[in-house]
Scaffold this active site. Structure first.
Site, PDB file in Angstrom:
ATOM      1  N   LYS A  70       0.827  -1.207   0.000  1.00  0.00           N
ATOM      2  CA  LYS A  70       0.000   0.000   0.000  1.00  0.00           C
ATOM      3  C   LYS A  70       0.853   1.244   0.000  1.00  0.00           C
ATOM      4  O   LYS A  70       1.881   1.297   0.685  1.00  0.00           O
ATOM      5  CB  LYS A  70      -0.853  -0.019   1.285  1.00  0.00           C
ATOM      6  CG  LYS A  70      -1.749   1.181   1.465  1.00  0.00           C
ATOM      7  CD  LYS A  70      -3.136   0.902   0.974  1.00  0.00           C
ATOM      8  CE  LYS A  70      -4.039   2.114   0.975  1.00  0.00           C
ATOM      9  NZ  LYS A  70      -3.811   2.973  -0.221  1.00  0.00           N
ATOM     10  N   LYS A 106       4.864   2.589  -3.251  1.00  0.00           N
ATOM     11  CA  LYS A 106       4.687   3.992  -3.663  1.00  0.00           C
ATOM     12  C   LYS A 106       4.726   4.062  -5.178  1.00  0.00           C
ATOM     13  O   LYS A 106       5.397   3.257  -5.828  1.00  0.00           O
ATOM     14  CB  LYS A 106       5.825   4.858  -3.097  1.00  0.00           C
ATOM     15  CG  LYS A 106       5.478   6.313  -3.027  1.00  0.00           C
ATOM     16  CD  LYS A 106       4.487   6.542  -1.902  1.00  0.00           C
ATOM     17  CE  LYS A 106       4.393   7.944  -1.431  1.00  0.00           C
ATOM     18  NZ  LYS A 106       3.861   7.956  -0.056  1.00  0.00           N
ATOM     19  N   SER A 362      -6.981   5.229   5.039  1.00  0.00           N
ATOM     20  CA  SER A 362      -7.061   4.449   3.803  1.00  0.00           C
ATOM     21  C   SER A 362      -7.363   2.988   4.126  1.00  0.00           C
ATOM     22  O   SER A 362      -8.119   2.323   3.416  1.00  0.00           O
ATOM     23  CB  SER A 362      -5.741   4.512   3.032  1.00  0.00           C
ATOM     24  OG  SER A 362      -5.694   5.670   2.240  1.00  0.00           O
TER      25      SER A 362
HETATM   26  N1  GLU Z   1       0.470   9.120   0.704  1.00  0.00           N
HETATM   27  C1  GLU Z   1       0.213   8.606   2.005  1.00  0.00           C
HETATM   28  C2  GLU Z   1       1.513   8.488   2.806  1.00  0.00           C
HETATM   29  O1  GLU Z   1       2.564   8.907   2.404  1.00  0.00           O
HETATM   30  C3  GLU Z   1      -0.474   7.275   2.048  1.00  0.00           C
HETATM   31  C4  GLU Z   1      -1.384   6.993   0.915  1.00  0.00           C
HETATM   32  C5  GLU Z   1      -2.310   5.838   1.131  1.00  0.00           C
HETATM   33  O2  GLU Z   1      -3.301   6.078   1.776  1.00  0.00           O
HETATM   34  O3  GLU Z   1      -2.024   4.747   0.676  1.00  0.00           O
HETATM   35  O4  GLU Z   1       1.491   7.990   3.897  1.00  0.00           O
END
Ligand code: GLU
Length: 469
Positions: A70, A106, A362
């Site tokens: 994730k 990512k 999320s």
């Molecule tokens: N961009 C978010 C982070 O750096 C998480 C994104 C997501 O919810 O997967 O933690």
């Protein structure tokens, strides 16, 4: 700006420091820190003028100790394999730390978002999704992207729509990505989640009298002077919640410069001003600074870098005046800067803990998608009526009536937004005290404690799977 040390190497250094506190076998440590897979893709997109542009993108799956992996997707010209890999590693440690059952990932697309029309962006997001599907880098059980810099509900909406069209037939389909618009299976509270998590983390940290007095500050948020870098999703909501609890935002740095006002800056008014296309340098404030980075050096109690990585470096670390650096962004403090700040007694709330609120919510969204039911749907009314029966029982027992307003405030059941906020608060509160305890026990800083806590949890998972002793 280039990294003094590549970003992934920096994460690696933090990891190595934490690893020294363990007696885990070297092979297991290497497995935990290395990146499992990086997919690099180039794809063509038609511009509105009919020309074809080839765009580069990545998706890194750092750790598959738990599946799915994730992590967000960002749109930035700065995107590189090094950056996505480092950010994916941070996701692994972040998820493990706050007990979210995912490996880290990512994604990034190398574009300057402002230079594209909505229709062009839509084509880019749809094509990127298509490329991820081809290589199994997206799916509710394998890899679940989410929002990050430059990617919000609109971009996620295009992605989920593309996925649904190309991978039909599964009841879990909306769990292929998070940060969705509500109508497509999104969840209440996701937009503000990271900022709200940052707020909870800061509130916990300033709530421990012995730690805060050691910094020369008084416990609590009341009157704390805050400077924020980046008035995006993370920075804006963090400031809004902090302001509501009595903190004063005295400085804001954005791409075009920084402003300072010891009497306080109304972040809501500033956001409205910026959203109308105005520069923060035209916003009323005591001082205006053309150099954005100067904003980091303003006098304050709490500095929240909530923009890019690599902002506090060995060049400016000595001039940071804040007593607390609260890392809303990923990787805003380089290893060298960490050492300088630590030596100067600055309390750093590390990214892997402090910005975990986004992925936490999320995770709630993904759970909602797997169960296909909104949180609170089954029990909301039941809770409200059982609270009502309790009130009635108390009234008939005492022969007295509750004052007006009491009934209305008690006769309620939890709705989705309430449950999300409660789960998020619990996660951030528990997470803070967990790393604080480890830091105290090992005599180290919160960052090393956070990495240590995470890597031990990942190691446990490998152990339970029988992969390593
Ligand atoms: N961009 C978010 C982070 O750096 C998480 C994104 C997501 O919810 O997967 O933690």
């Amino acid at each position: 700006m280039s990294h003094p040390i590549p970003f992934f190497k920096q994460v690696d250094r933090y990891f190595e420091r934490a690893a020294r506190f363990t007696d885990l076998p070297a092979g297991l440590l290497t497995q935990i820190k290395n990146c499992n897979a990086v997919y690099q893709v180039s794809f063509p997109v038609e511009r509105d003028d009919g020309s074809i542009q080839v765009i580069r993108g990545w998706r890194a799956a750092h750790s598959t100790h738990k599946l799915p992996v994730k992590g967000g997707i960002r749109l930035t010209m700065m995107a590189s394999e090094d950056e996505v890999t480092a950010l994916a590693a941070l996701m692994t440690f972040k998820c493990a730390l706050v007990n979210i059952p995912y490996g880290g990932a990512k994604g990034a697309i190398q574009v300057e978002k402002r230079e594209y029309s909505q229709r062009e962006l839509e084509r880019i997001m749809r094509r990127y999704t298509f490329e991820l599907i081809q290589k199994n880098f997206i799916g509710p059980g394998v890899d679940v992207p989410g929002p990050d810099m430059g990617v919000g509900a609109q971009e996620i909406g295009w992605m989920v729509d593309t996925y649904m069209a190309l991978v039909p037939g599964s009841v879990n389909v909306s769990g292929c990505i998070t940060g969705k618009p509500l109508a497509l299976g999104g969840i209440r509270g996701r937009v503000e989640a990271t900022g709200r998590g940052v707020f909870f983390g800061i509130r916990e940290a300033v709530g421990v009298p012995e730690d805060i007095e050691a910094l020369g500050l008084t416990p609590g948020l009341e009157g704390k002077r805050v400077v924020v870098q980046g008035l995006g999703n993370v920075g804006y909501y963090a400031c809004r919640f902090l302001q509501e609890e009595g903190a004063v935002v005295v400085g804001v740095a954005e791409r075009e410069g920084a402003i300072h006002d010891p009497d306080g800056i109304d972040v809501d008014a500033l956001l409205t001003h910026r959203e109308a296309g105005e520069s923060i340098l035209d916003f009323p404030a005591r001082t205006h600074m053309e150099r954005s980075l100067d904003g980091l050096e303003l006098e304050c109690d709490i500095l929240i870098p909530a923009a890019l990585e690599n902002q506090i470096t060995e060049e400016n670390a000595d001039r940071i005046q804040a007593r607390i650096v609260a890392e809303g962004a990923n990787g805003p403090v380089t290893v060298e800067a960490h050492d300088i700040l630590a030596r100067r007694g600055v309390l750093m709330l590390p990214d892997v803990y402090l910005n975990a609120g986004g992925v936490t919510v999320s995770y709630f969204e993904w759970l909602k998608n797997l169960s296909n039911v909104r949180f609170g749907r089954m029990n909301n009314r039941f809770e409200a009526s059982s609270n009502s029966r309790i009130l009635q029982a108390v009234e008939s027992l005492t022969g007295k009536e509750f004052a007006p307003g009491v009934r209305e405030s008690v006769e309620v059941g939890a709705k989705e937004g309430d449950l999300v906020d409660s789960g998020l608060e619990d996660t951030m509160v528990e997470g803070f005290h967990e790393i604080r305890e480890v830091a105290r026990r090992e005599g180290t800083d919160l960052r090393t404690a956070a990495y240590l806590t995470s890597l031990l949890k990942v190691a446990d998972t490998y152990g339970e799977r029988g992969i390593f002793p």
